[in-house]
Write a protein that holds these residues in place. Structure first.
Motif, mmCIF file in Angstrom:
data_model
loop_
_atom_site.group_PDB
_atom_site.id
_atom_site.type_symbol
_atom_site.label_atom_id
_atom_site.label_comp_id
_atom_site.label_asym_id
_atom_site.label_seq_id
_atom_site.Cartn_x
_atom_site.Cartn_y
_atom_site.Cartn_z
ATOM 1 N N LEU A 13 -12.559 -79.055 -0.299
ATOM 2 C CA LEU A 13 -13.760 -79.577 -0.835
ATOM 3 C C LEU A 13 -14.314 -78.791 -1.953
ATOM 4 O O LEU A 13 -14.871 -79.063 -2.869
ATOM 5 N N ARG A 14 -14.305 -77.351 -1.722
ATOM 6 C CA ARG A 14 -15.148 -76.498 -2.555
ATOM 7 C C ARG A 14 -14.134 -76.631 -3.977
ATOM 8 O O ARG A 14 -14.902 -76.514 -5.152
ATOM 9 N N VAL A 15 -12.814 -76.695 -3.619
ATOM 10 C CA VAL A 15 -11.967 -76.415 -4.983
ATOM 11 C C VAL A 15 -12.236 -77.678 -5.845
ATOM 12 O O VAL A 15 -12.243 -77.728 -7.000
ATOM 13 N N THR A 20 -14.383 -80.384 -13.701
ATOM 14 C CA THR A 20 -13.413 -80.201 -14.516
ATOM 15 C C THR A 20 -12.137 -80.180 -13.668
ATOM 16 O O THR A 20 -10.956 -80.901 -14.182
ATOM 17 N N ARG A 21 -12.209 -79.628 -12.291
ATOM 18 C CA ARG A 21 -10.960 -79.879 -11.734
ATOM 19 C C ARG A 21 -10.504 -81.349 -11.218
ATOM 20 O O ARG A 21 -9.534 -81.485 -11.117
ATOM 21 N N LEU A 22 -11.752 -82.130 -10.795
ATOM 22 C CA LEU A 22 -11.462 -83.410 -10.709
ATOM 23 C C LEU A 22 -10.672 -84.198 -11.760
ATOM 24 O O LEU A 22 -9.743 -84.991 -11.631
ATOM 25 N N GLN A 23 -11.098 -83.904 -13.215
ATOM 26 C CA GLN A 23 -10.703 -84.472 -14.119
ATOM 27 C C GLN A 23 -8.883 -84.017 -14.286
ATOM 28 O O GLN A 23 -8.083 -84.721 -14.700
ATOM 29 N N LEU A 24 -8.945 -82.842 -14.012
ATOM 30 C CA LEU A 24 -7.457 -82.329 -14.260
ATOM 31 C C LEU A 24 -6.463 -83.017 -12.996
ATOM 32 O O LEU A 24 -5.310 -83.304 -13.434
ATOM 33 N N SER A 53 -6.248 -73.004 -17.619
ATOM 34 C CA SER A 53 -5.303 -72.187 -16.724
ATOM 35 C C SER A 53 -6.013 -71.452 -15.435
ATOM 36 O O SER A 53 -5.671 -71.661 -14.559
ATOM 37 N N HIS A 54 -7.265 -71.381 -15.646
ATOM 38 C CA HIS A 54 -8.440 -70.846 -14.734
ATOM 39 C C HIS A 54 -8.540 -71.899 -13.723
ATOM 40 O O HIS A 54 -8.193 -71.443 -12.338
ATOM 41 N N HIS A 55 -8.672 -72.950 -13.937
ATOM 42 C CA HIS A 55 -8.927 -73.793 -12.952
ATOM 43 C C HIS A 55 -7.403 -74.369 -12.104
ATOM 44 O O HIS A 55 -7.466 -74.631 -11.045
ATOM 45 N N LEU A 56 -6.670 -74.522 -12.953
ATOM 46 C CA LEU A 56 -5.353 -74.723 -12.366
ATOM 47 C C LEU A 56 -4.796 -73.482 -11.419
ATOM 48 O O LEU A 56 -4.211 -73.888 -10.392
ATOM 49 N N ALA A 85 -4.728 -85.746 1.817
ATOM 50 C CA ALA A 85 -5.966 -85.213 2.337
ATOM 51 C C ALA A 85 -7.127 -85.648 1.661
ATOM 52 O O ALA A 85 -8.153 -85.753 2.076
ATOM 53 N N ILE A 86 -7.046 -85.337 0.212
ATOM 54 C CA ILE A 86 -8.123 -85.879 -0.549
ATOM 55 C C ILE A 86 -8.289 -87.123 -0.496
ATOM 56 O O ILE A 86 -9.562 -87.619 -0.255
#
Length: 91
Positions: A13-15, A20-24, A53-56, A85-86
């Motif tokens: 959940l934290r990640v 932006t991570r949800l969009q990725l 790259s940081h988010h990935l 899981a998500i």
């Protein structure tokens, strides 16, 4: 729920709670083969390559995405078990 499971869900959940991570994840999920290159993600979100790259990297470390180098490019896909899981969390 066992403590280990609760900690795993908490990390997940934290990640994924960052927009932006949800969009990725959405872009990777919707990609034709279920995988995308950094350059594709950068263009789609209009963000700089180091930011993507940081988010990935964070999602890779959390076991959410898989990294597959092919030649000079790196392809990312969602780890199947993590996608489930998500999805379970969203239901």
């Amino acid at each position: 729920m066992a403590r280990e499971r609760a900690e795993d869900i908490s990390r997940l959940l934290r990640v994924v709670s960052e927009p932006t991570r949800l969009q990725l994840l959405s872009l990777i999920f919707q990609a034709p083969d279920g995988r995308a290159r950094v350059v594709d993600l950068t263009a789609a979100l209009r963000l700089r390559q180091p930011t993507i790259s940081h988010h990935l990297k964070l999602m890779d470390e959390a076991g959410i995405v898989a990294r597959e180098p092919i030649g000079r490019e790196v392809w990312y896909s969602i780890v199947p078990g993590r996608l489930e899981a998500i999805g379970d969390l969203l239901r």
